[in-house]
Design a protein around this motif. Structure first.
Motif, PDB file in Angstrom:
ATOM      1  N   LEU A   1       0.848  -1.175   0.000  1.00 39.93           N
ATOM      2  CA  LEU A   1       0.000   0.000   0.000  1.00 39.93           C
ATOM      3  C   LEU A   1       0.891   1.234   0.000  1.00 39.93           C
ATOM      4  N   PHE A   2       0.622   2.134  -0.900  1.00 40.57           N
ATOM      5  CA  PHE A   2       1.419   3.345  -1.037  1.00 40.57           C
ATOM      6  C   PHE A   2       0.482   4.535  -0.945  1.00 40.57           C
ATOM      7  N   ILE A   3       0.699   5.407   0.049  1.00 43.60           N
ATOM      8  CA  ILE A   3      -0.171   6.554   0.266  1.00 43.60           C
ATOM      9  C   ILE A   3       0.661   7.832   0.206  1.00 43.60           C
ATOM     10  N   CYS A   4       0.144   8.832  -0.475  1.00 40.00           N
ATOM     11  CA  CYS A   4       0.806  10.125  -0.575  1.00 40.00           C
ATOM     12  C   CYS A   4      -0.228  11.194  -0.274  1.00 40.00           C
ATOM     13  N   GLY A   5       0.129  12.177   0.519  1.00 39.93           N
ATOM     14  CA  GLY A   5      -0.803  13.257   0.820  1.00 39.93           C
ATOM     15  C   GLY A   5      -0.094  14.588   0.787  1.00 39.93           C
ATOM     16  N   GLY A   6      -0.861  15.629   0.588  1.00 44.01           N
ATOM     17  CA  GLY A   6      -0.270  16.953   0.583  1.00 44.01           C
ATOM     18  C   GLY A   6      -1.273  17.993   0.163  1.00 44.01           C
ATOM     19  N   ALA A   7      -0.860  19.235   0.180  1.00 41.28           N
ATOM     20  CA  ALA A   7      -1.747  20.329  -0.184  1.00 41.28           C
ATOM     21  C   ALA A   7      -1.815  20.525  -1.696  1.00 41.28           C
ATOM     22  N   PHE A   8      -0.723  20.288  -2.400  1.00 44.68           N
ATOM     23  CA  PHE A   8      -0.661  20.412  -3.858  1.00 44.68           C
ATOM     24  C   PHE A   8      -1.191  21.762  -4.337  1.00 44.68           C
ATOM     25  N   ALA A   9      -0.698  22.838  -3.743  1.00 38.34           N
ATOM     26  CA  ALA A   9      -1.121  24.194  -4.115  1.00 38.34           C
ATOM     27  C   ALA A   9      -0.798  24.465  -5.576  1.00 38.34           C
ATOM     28  N   GLY A  10      -1.784  24.895  -6.324  1.00 32.37           N
ATOM     29  CA  GLY A  10      -1.612  25.195  -7.738  1.00 32.37           C
ATOM     30  C   GLY A  10      -2.055  24.081  -8.662  1.00 32.37           C
ATOM     31  N   LEU A  11      -2.309  22.892  -8.121  1.00 29.57           N
ATOM     32  CA  LEU A  11      -2.748  21.777  -8.959  1.00 29.57           C
ATOM     33  C   LEU A  11      -4.081  22.091  -9.625  1.00 29.57           C
ATOM     34  N   GLU A  12      -4.940  22.864  -8.949  1.00 28.08           N
ATOM     35  CA  GLU A  12      -6.248  23.198  -9.517  1.00 28.08           C
ATOM     36  C   GLU A  12      -6.113  23.989 -10.817  1.00 28.08           C
ATOM     37  N   LYS A  13      -5.036  24.782 -10.950  1.00 28.80           N
ATOM     38  CA  LYS A  13      -4.813  25.542 -12.178  1.00 28.80           C
ATOM     39  C   LYS A  13      -4.494  24.618 -13.344  1.00 28.80           C
ATOM     40  N   ILE A  14      -3.719  23.575 -13.060  1.00 31.75           N
ATOM     41  CA  ILE A  14      -3.371  22.609 -14.100  1.00 31.75           C
ATOM     42  C   ILE A  14      -4.610  21.844 -14.543  1.00 31.75           C
ATOM     43  N   ILE A  15      -5.431  21.436 -13.591  1.00 25.83           N
ATOM     44  CA  ILE A  15      -6.660  20.708 -13.920  1.00 25.83           C
ATOM     45  C   ILE A  15      -7.621  21.635 -14.661  1.00 25.83           C
ATOM     46  N   ASN A  16      -7.669  22.909 -14.271  1.00 27.58           N
ATOM     47  CA  ASN A  16      -8.518  23.893 -14.944  1.00 27.58           C
ATOM     48  C   ASN A  16      -8.119  24.035 -16.408  1.00 27.58           C
ATOM     49  N   GLN A  17      -6.819  24.090 -16.680  1.00 25.22           N
ATOM     50  CA  GLN A  17      -6.352  24.213 -18.059  1.00 25.22           C
ATOM     51  C   GLN A  17      -6.784  23.014 -18.898  1.00 25.22           C
ATOM     52  N   ARG A  18      -6.763  21.831 -18.292  1.00 22.76           N
ATOM     53  CA  ARG A  18      -7.158  20.618 -19.014  1.00 22.76           C
ATOM     54  C   ARG A  18      -8.662  20.565 -19.241  1.00 22.76           C
ATOM     55  N   MET A  19      -9.435  20.895 -18.223  1.00 24.50           N
ATOM     56  CA  MET A  19     -10.884  20.715 -18.288  1.00 24.50           C
ATOM     57  C   MET A  19     -11.609  21.864 -18.981  1.00 24.50           C
ATOM     58  N   ASP A  20     -11.179  23.083 -18.772  1.00 30.33           N
ATOM     59  CA  ASP A  20     -11.888  24.242 -19.289  1.00 30.33           C
ATOM     60  C   ASP A  20     -11.053  24.962 -20.327  1.00 30.33           C
ATOM     61  N   ALA A  21     -10.909  24.333 -21.478  1.00 28.74           N
ATOM     62  CA  ALA A  21     -10.156  24.959 -22.561  1.00 28.74           C
ATOM     63  C   ALA A  21     -10.870  26.240 -22.985  1.00 28.74           C
ATOM     64  N   ALA A  22     -10.092  27.232 -23.344  1.00 28.17           N
ATOM     65  CA  ALA A  22     -10.662  28.523 -23.731  1.00 28.17           C
ATOM     66  C   ALA A  22     -11.530  28.371 -24.965  1.00 28.17           C
ATOM     67  N   SER A  23     -12.663  29.059 -24.950  1.00 29.89           N
ATOM     68  CA  SER A  23     -13.545  29.053 -26.103  1.00 29.89           C
ATOM     69  C   SER A  23     -14.284  30.376 -26.177  1.00 29.89           C
ATOM     70  N   ILE A  24     -14.894  30.626 -27.335  1.00 30.27           N
ATOM     71  CA  ILE A  24     -15.618  31.865 -27.559  1.00 30.27           C
ATOM     72  C   ILE A  24     -17.028  31.497 -28.017  1.00 30.27           C
ATOM     73  N   GLY A  25     -17.984  32.364 -27.734  1.00 28.56           N
ATOM     74  CA  GLY A  25     -19.333  32.148 -28.240  1.00 28.56           C
ATOM     75  C   GLY A  25     -20.337  31.886 -27.149  1.00 28.56           C
ATOM     76  N   PHE A  26     -21.551  31.481 -27.580  1.00 30.72           N
ATOM     77  CA  PHE A  26     -22.643  31.292 -26.647  1.00 30.72           C
ATOM     78  C   PHE A  26     -22.431  30.117 -25.706  1.00 30.72           C
ATOM     79  N   GLY A  27     -21.763  29.082 -26.144  1.00 36.59           N
ATOM     80  CA  GLY A  27     -21.534  27.901 -25.300  1.00 36.59           C
ATOM     81  C   GLY A  27     -20.232  27.959 -24.522  1.00 36.59           C
ATOM     82  N   ALA A  28     -19.571  29.116 -24.513  1.00 40.26           N
ATOM     83  CA  ALA A  28     -18.259  29.243 -23.865  1.00 40.26           C
ATOM     84  C   ALA A  28     -18.389  29.079 -22.353  1.00 40.26           C
ATOM     85  N   GLN A  29     -17.383  28.456 -21.776  1.00 41.21           N
ATOM     86  CA  GLN A  29     -17.314  28.294 -20.328  1.00 41.21           C
ATOM     87  C   GLN A  29     -16.917  29.624 -19.703  1.00 41.21           C
ATOM     88  N   MET A  30     -17.618  30.020 -18.647  1.00 42.86           N
ATOM     89  CA  MET A  30     -17.257  31.231 -17.927  1.00 42.86           C
ATOM     90  C   MET A  30     -16.037  30.931 -17.060  1.00 42.86           C
TER      91      MET A  30
END
Length: 144
Positions: A1-30
């Motif tokens: 069993l291998f467990i790792c924990g931590g705060a990982f500050a800034g990881l949310e920005k990396i996930i945001n870049q992957r999930m919410d790619a920039a787009s334009i128009g009516f269906g664009a993510q805010m």
């Protein structure tokens, strides 16, 4: 069993870049407010091994994690429970400490709510409660 924990500050920005790619128009993510703990929690729930590698962990290390799980930050009500409920809760510790000097220690519900609000706004969660209460204790003890 291998467990790792931590705060990982800034990881949310990396996930945001992957999930919410920039787009334009009516269906664009805010644009999402990444400092909001609820938004961060949703992003951390969607973390993938590639996100951890982009964060800076080496792939051989990330490959040892069979499951990636995130935890959510505590809300104000949960922080109040941390202050009052456990056997060694901070309010019980202070009550005991002051009783040693024959001083009756009491915290109002409003005071507990304010302590929890400060910890929540700072983003320190339960770890920050002791430093906040110590600062308040110092301010009250030195002002008399």
């Amino acid at each position: 069993l291998f467990i790792c924990g931590g705060a990982f500050a800034g990881l949310e920005k990396i996930i945001n870049q992957r999930m919410d790619a920039a787009s334009i128009g009516f269906g664009a993510q805010m644009k999402k407010e990444l400092s909001d703990q609820n938004v961060q929690g949703k992003y951390f729930d969607a973390a993938e091994p590639n996100d951890l590698v982009r964060y800076g962990l080496i792939p051989e290390f990330v490959g040892r994690f069979p499951v990636i799980v995130s935890t959510k930050g505590l809300d104000e009500e949960q922080l109040i429970n941390v202050l009052t409920t456990p056997k060694n809760a901070l309010t019980k510790q202070y009550k005991y400490l002051f009783a040693m000097s024959d001083v009756d220690f009491h915290v109002t519900d409003c005071g507990l709510r304010e302590l929890a609000r400060i910890a929540y706004l700072r983003g320190t969660g339960a770890r920050g409660l002791r430093s906040i209460t110590e600062k308040m204790r110092q301010l009250t003890c030195t002002s008399t």
